[in-house]
Design a protein around this motif. Structure first.
Motif, PDB file in Angstrom:
ATOM      1  N   ILE A  77       1.028  -1.094  -0.104  1.00 33.66           N
ATOM      2  CA  ILE A  77      -0.009  -0.059   0.029  1.00 33.66           C
ATOM      3  C   ILE A  77       0.945   1.270   0.000  1.00 33.66           C
ATOM      4  O   ILE A  77       1.579   1.590   1.047  1.00 33.66           O
ATOM      5  N   LYS A  78       0.808   2.015  -1.128  1.00 33.31           N
ATOM      6  CA  LYS A  78       1.642   3.090  -1.199  1.00 33.31           C
ATOM      7  C   LYS A  78       1.093   4.668  -0.853  1.00 33.31           C
ATOM      8  O   LYS A  78       1.792   5.445  -0.449  1.00 33.31           O
ATOM      9  N   ALA A  80      -2.406   5.838   1.606  1.00 31.81           N
ATOM     10  CA  ALA A  80      -3.587   5.538   2.415  1.00 31.81           C
ATOM     11  C   ALA A  80      -3.687   6.621   3.301  1.00 31.81           C
ATOM     12  O   ALA A  80      -2.616   7.406   3.621  1.00 31.81           O
ATOM     13  N   TYR A  81      -4.984   6.918   4.051  1.00 31.80           N
ATOM     14  CA  TYR A  81      -5.081   7.664   4.999  1.00 31.80           C
ATOM     15  C   TYR A  81      -5.834   7.405   6.153  1.00 31.80           C
ATOM     16  O   TYR A  81      -6.762   6.310   6.079  1.00 31.80           O
TER      17      TYR A  81
ATOM     18  N   VAL B  62      -4.393  -3.803   8.337  1.00 31.40           N
ATOM     19  CA  VAL B  62      -3.055  -3.198   7.599  1.00 31.40           C
ATOM     20  C   VAL B  62      -2.124  -2.976   8.692  1.00 31.40           C
ATOM     21  O   VAL B  62      -2.401  -2.579   9.795  1.00 31.40           O
ATOM     22  N   ILE B  64       0.970  -1.117   9.326  1.00 30.00           N
ATOM     23  CA  ILE B  64       1.581   0.147   8.721  1.00 30.00           C
ATOM     24  C   ILE B  64       2.795   0.515   8.967  1.00 30.00           C
ATOM     25  O   ILE B  64       3.292  -0.044  10.291  1.00 30.00           O
ATOM     26  N   VAL B  67       4.463   6.505   7.766  1.00 33.13           N
ATOM     27  CA  VAL B  67       3.833   7.379   7.836  1.00 33.13           C
ATOM     28  C   VAL B  67       4.251   8.848   7.661  1.00 33.13           C
ATOM     29  O   VAL B  67       5.489   9.128   8.263  1.00 33.13           O
ATOM     30  N   ALA B  75      -2.021  13.117   7.689  1.00 34.94           N
ATOM     31  CA  ALA B  75      -1.134  12.274   7.597  1.00 34.94           C
ATOM     32  C   ALA B  75      -1.190  11.071   6.611  1.00 34.94           C
ATOM     33  O   ALA B  75      -2.331  10.690   6.342  1.00 34.94           O
ATOM     34  N   VAL B  76      -0.312  10.850   5.782  1.00 35.44           N
ATOM     35  CA  VAL B  76      -0.323   9.989   4.858  1.00 35.44           C
ATOM     36  C   VAL B  76       0.378   8.749   4.975  1.00 35.44           C
ATOM     37  O   VAL B  76       1.580   8.846   5.387  1.00 35.44           O
ATOM     38  N   ILE B  77      -0.361   7.674   5.015  1.00 33.11           N
ATOM     39  CA  ILE B  77       0.480   6.428   4.934  1.00 33.11           C
ATOM     40  C   ILE B  77       1.200   5.991   3.755  1.00 33.11           C
ATOM     41  O   ILE B  77       0.577   6.057   2.626  1.00 33.11           O
ATOM     42  N   LYS B  78       2.422   5.875   3.964  1.00 36.09           N
ATOM     43  CA  LYS B  78       3.320   5.668   2.383  1.00 36.09           C
ATOM     44  C   LYS B  78       3.734   4.410   2.356  1.00 36.09           C
ATOM     45  O   LYS B  78       4.128   3.988   1.170  1.00 36.09           O
ATOM     46  N   ALA B  80       2.321   0.352   3.548  1.00 37.17           N
ATOM     47  CA  ALA B  80       1.838  -0.546   4.347  1.00 37.17           C
ATOM     48  C   ALA B  80       1.441  -1.838   3.736  1.00 37.17           C
ATOM     49  O   ALA B  80       1.637  -1.916   2.611  1.00 37.17           O
ATOM     50  N   TYR B  81       1.093  -2.960   4.555  1.00 41.93           N
ATOM     51  CA  TYR B  81       1.005  -4.329   4.007  1.00 41.93           C
ATOM     52  C   TYR B  81      -0.562  -4.698   4.407  1.00 41.93           C
ATOM     53  O   TYR B  81      -1.016  -4.686   5.389  1.00 41.93           O
TER      54      TYR B  81
END
Lengths: 201, 201
Positions: A77-78, A80-81, B62, B64, B67, B75-78, B80-81
């Motif tokens: 996941i590149k 997500a919020y 997910v 994470i 971030v 905040a943006v998750i950059k 995650a799996y």
């Protein structure tokens, strides 16, 4: 003495889990550097493993925008919020009853600010109770590591008082009067089902 | 005629929600291009809004990893799996009882492969039932858009048969014998509480 593999390489035991890698801020019994969430998760694992209750934390709600699928690897996941949760964090079943709760912490010493709750969480707990479920909150005062088990009905009284122009928090005296102080333990860490049992069964 | 802002820029109405952007594969009543998840979410919203039950889908779990916190933005998750869920997708409360279920689809026409379930999901549902909760699965045959309500106890029988070396799927005949066919509706779309009511209350 270092233990070595036959090839001479030193054996290092992997830490049993990530939690153990964290430095314990304070190794006393009452404040072991664990977050409230970690304590509740361990408590739920205790209840689950002993066949006492099935209660889980819900995953953090995330709005996924972009996912990469690298060849021969797991999807990444590149973008997500974080989304606002529409319910509470924990739910499950105990003695056939539906259990639903939220856990909150405050650094304030003398009262608990109601702004820690969102309107939709209150609405959700109200709906749960109207359908015969049991809703409550666990409140932790982080300065003193005191934990309170507050039934939703009591919380809702304070919530309505605020909406009618009253104070925006619950004083410690009020909490003491209408909640149960949870003793901190080792296993389970936060014996909230004892309080639940005494209040609802 | 295009509607324009005072600056001459053309006004384009944003689609009301993402769902509407999807092309409807087939606009007939029985197969409206909705996924099983969308149908169940709408059904749960129907039950919630009419005060019938409080049942929600759990967020996708997910892990994470990274971030970013851009100034003045969310905040943006950059990185995650996706994690494997440890429980089922849906739970909640109906008439005071704890409800827990999973929904699965198959493209196979004549049987339902049990590999659609993970061992831990079966264990979770078993634990739920042992604590007096109600666990079941909704199975959709996507080719024919048939929906079955299968109580966990029946599913578990087939699961055990597989573990003892028997067949790895449930035939359509077996399903018909021990589950309830759910009629597709408009509101609610998948009236699974009707089946639940007839089987458990």
């Amino acid at each position: 003495m270092a233990i070595r593999y036959p090839n001479g390489k030193e054996y290092r035991q992997a830490p049993p889990n990530k939690k153990m890698e964290k430095p314990l801020k304070d190794a006393t019994f009452s404040n072991r550097g664990m977050t409230l969430e970690e304590d509740i998760n361990e408590t739920n694992a205790y209840y689950l493993n002993r066949g006492i209750a099935v209660i889980h934390k819900k995953p953090v709600p995330v709005q996924i925008v972009r996912v990469d699928y690298p060849a021969r690897s797991a999807a990444v996941i590149k973008e997500a919020y974080f989304r606002q949760a529409s319910t509470t964090d924990y739910n499950g079943v105990y003695k056939g009853r539906y259990i639903d709760f939220e856990a909150k912490e405050t650094k304030i010493a003398s009262s608990f600010p109601l702004k820690n709750f969102h309107e939709h969480q209150i609405n959700h707990m109200k709906q749960v109770e109207s359908h015969g479920g049991i809703a409550f909150v666990i409140i932790r005062f982080s300065k003193t590591d005191e934990l309170y088990f507050l039934p939703f009905q009591a919380l809702y009284t304070f919530w309505c008082r605020m909406n009618e122009g009253g104070r925006k928090s619950i004083t410690k005296d009020e909490l003491s009067a209408c909640s149960m102080l949870l003793p901190l333990g080792l296993s389970p860490r936060i014996p909230y089902l004892d309080a639940l049992e005494r209040m609802y069964f």
